[in-house]
Design an enzyme around this catalytic site. Sequence first.
Site, PDB file in Angstrom:
ATOM      1  N   LYS A  56       0.836  -1.207   0.000  1.00 18.82           N
ATOM      2  CA  LYS A  56       0.000   0.000   0.000  1.00 18.82           C
ATOM      3  C   LYS A  56       0.868   1.253   0.000  1.00 18.82           C
ATOM      4  O   LYS A  56       1.893   1.315   0.683  1.00 18.82           O
ATOM      5  CB  LYS A  56      -0.920  -0.037   1.222  1.00 18.82           C
ATOM      6  CG  LYS A  56      -1.958   1.081   1.277  1.00 18.82           C
ATOM      7  CD  LYS A  56      -2.863   0.899   2.496  1.00 18.82           C
ATOM      8  CE  LYS A  56      -3.863   2.033   2.638  1.00 18.82           C
ATOM      9  NZ  LYS A  56      -4.757   1.836   3.812  1.00 18.82           N
ATOM     10  N   SER A 137      -9.630   2.003   3.278  1.00 16.54           N
ATOM     11  CA  SER A 137      -8.790   2.801   2.405  1.00 16.54           C
ATOM     12  C   SER A 137      -7.781   1.953   1.623  1.00 16.54           C
ATOM     13  O   SER A 137      -7.122   2.462   0.721  1.00 16.54           O
ATOM     14  CB  SER A 137      -8.018   3.834   3.231  1.00 16.54           C
ATOM     15  OG  SER A 137      -7.087   3.212   4.106  1.00 16.54           O
ATOM     16  N   SER A 161     -10.210  -0.280   7.301  1.00 18.66           N
ATOM     17  CA  SER A 161      -9.531  -0.041   6.026  1.00 18.66           C
ATOM     18  C   SER A 161      -8.869  -1.260   5.415  1.00 18.66           C
ATOM     19  O   SER A 161      -8.422  -1.210   4.275  1.00 18.66           O
ATOM     20  CB  SER A 161      -8.494   1.074   6.186  1.00 18.66           C
ATOM     21  OG  SER A 161      -9.138   2.313   6.317  1.00 18.66           O
TER      22      SER A 161
END
Length: 460
Positions: A56, A137, A161
């Site tokens: 990420k 997210s 997330s």
Amino acid sequence: MATVEELQTRIAELDPLIKAVCTPNPAARADAARLDAERGDGRVRGPLHGVPVLVKDNVDTADLPTTAGSLALADQPPPPADAPLVRRLREAGCVILGKSNLSEWANFRGSSSSSGWSAYGGLTRNPYALNRSAGGSSSGSGAAVAAGFADLAIGTETNGSIVCPAALNGVVGLKPTVGLVPQQGIVPISHSQDTAGPMTRTVRQTAALLTVLTGGGTDYAEYCLGDDLHDIRIGVPRGPLWGYSAGLDQVTEQALELLSQCGAVLVDRLSLPTPGGDEDQLTVLAHELKVDLAAYLATRKEGAPRTLADVIAFNQAHADEELRWFGQELFERAEATDGLDSPLYVAARLAGLKAGREGIDNLLREHQLDALVMPAYSPAWSIDLVNGDHVLGSSSSHAALAGYPLLSVPSGTVAGLPVGITLSGTARSDATLIRLAHAFETARIKAHGPFPTPEFTQWV
């Protein structure tokens, strides 16, 4: 398992539809060749030797940009060092395939944001239905695994997330106990809630990746023991954790039946206390963001923003790109806070801990439970950049406030869209959750076959 070259070809072909990978690693093939040569010489670092993984884009990589999705960091040099978890991935022989897109600043900038959008990486879409959200997210990590761009990805979670995009994209996602995975070198929101964790195609892969992320002291794959749960008691909290999606509820009832068939004793009709008010949760995150982000930005090279105020000013100066779809009122609220000694922060933090820890632990203790099981998230909602996300409900807040683990595993589909269950437990019960998730996954595959793969269409 697909080679790096095969995955890069698939990404080049399909990622223009998904936008899950925001920064490919140009050295990935060379890294894979070097690791293949090691294997040929008889040196195998472990079960993930040569396995590609996506990271990420809020996790520091010394050879690739780390932007948190923001243009404020996009033109800056890469961080001076890998995050500890990235160093562990490399030492274990993983190939960093690239960085995955995310909801900008991990979805804590404006209250009407659309999950999966960042000014740097664009809009990540759900491969099961391109007009549907990939969740946030860790949107790119979830969508990339679902799309077959990599079997393994790293996400981060403050509240939902990892488990949200895992559920919406039909993959496995584990938010570990806070502190189990080192958090240094990760763009923060909240030191009391943030953690990185695995997002993978299978529970066994999640276990193997967690072993690496935690430093290898525990081999979590040893807890993937088949589908016998005769020594396990699982609680089923109801109330507001159910009822916001009829299709999700129906699939979750079927999941409960599978767990029962595995031998688990289900203790149903339980309730968890409301996990602190939304205002208390926002108070904690706002206070911690201002302090934690400044500490992180101080580690970046000269020229990068140094404070939250710097980022706010950058966004105002680049409003056409950064503030096109939603604002930064959460940033502005955080900037107005007055430190972690504030009585307002202390009171809100204690209220959240009480609802999270006492709620989960009291329920486990009172009913002699090993874990709790709940519906995860509703099927993916339609993307609406103008109005933002339309989240009907979730099961992530209790574990988030407590800093406890939460694991999402696919349970079925509703109108062709993936849904999942979440498994929750007390601190450091990550191994138990992996065992339960693997048992459920095994039973679901026996009963229904492999989980359906996405078709990359815009049909629902």
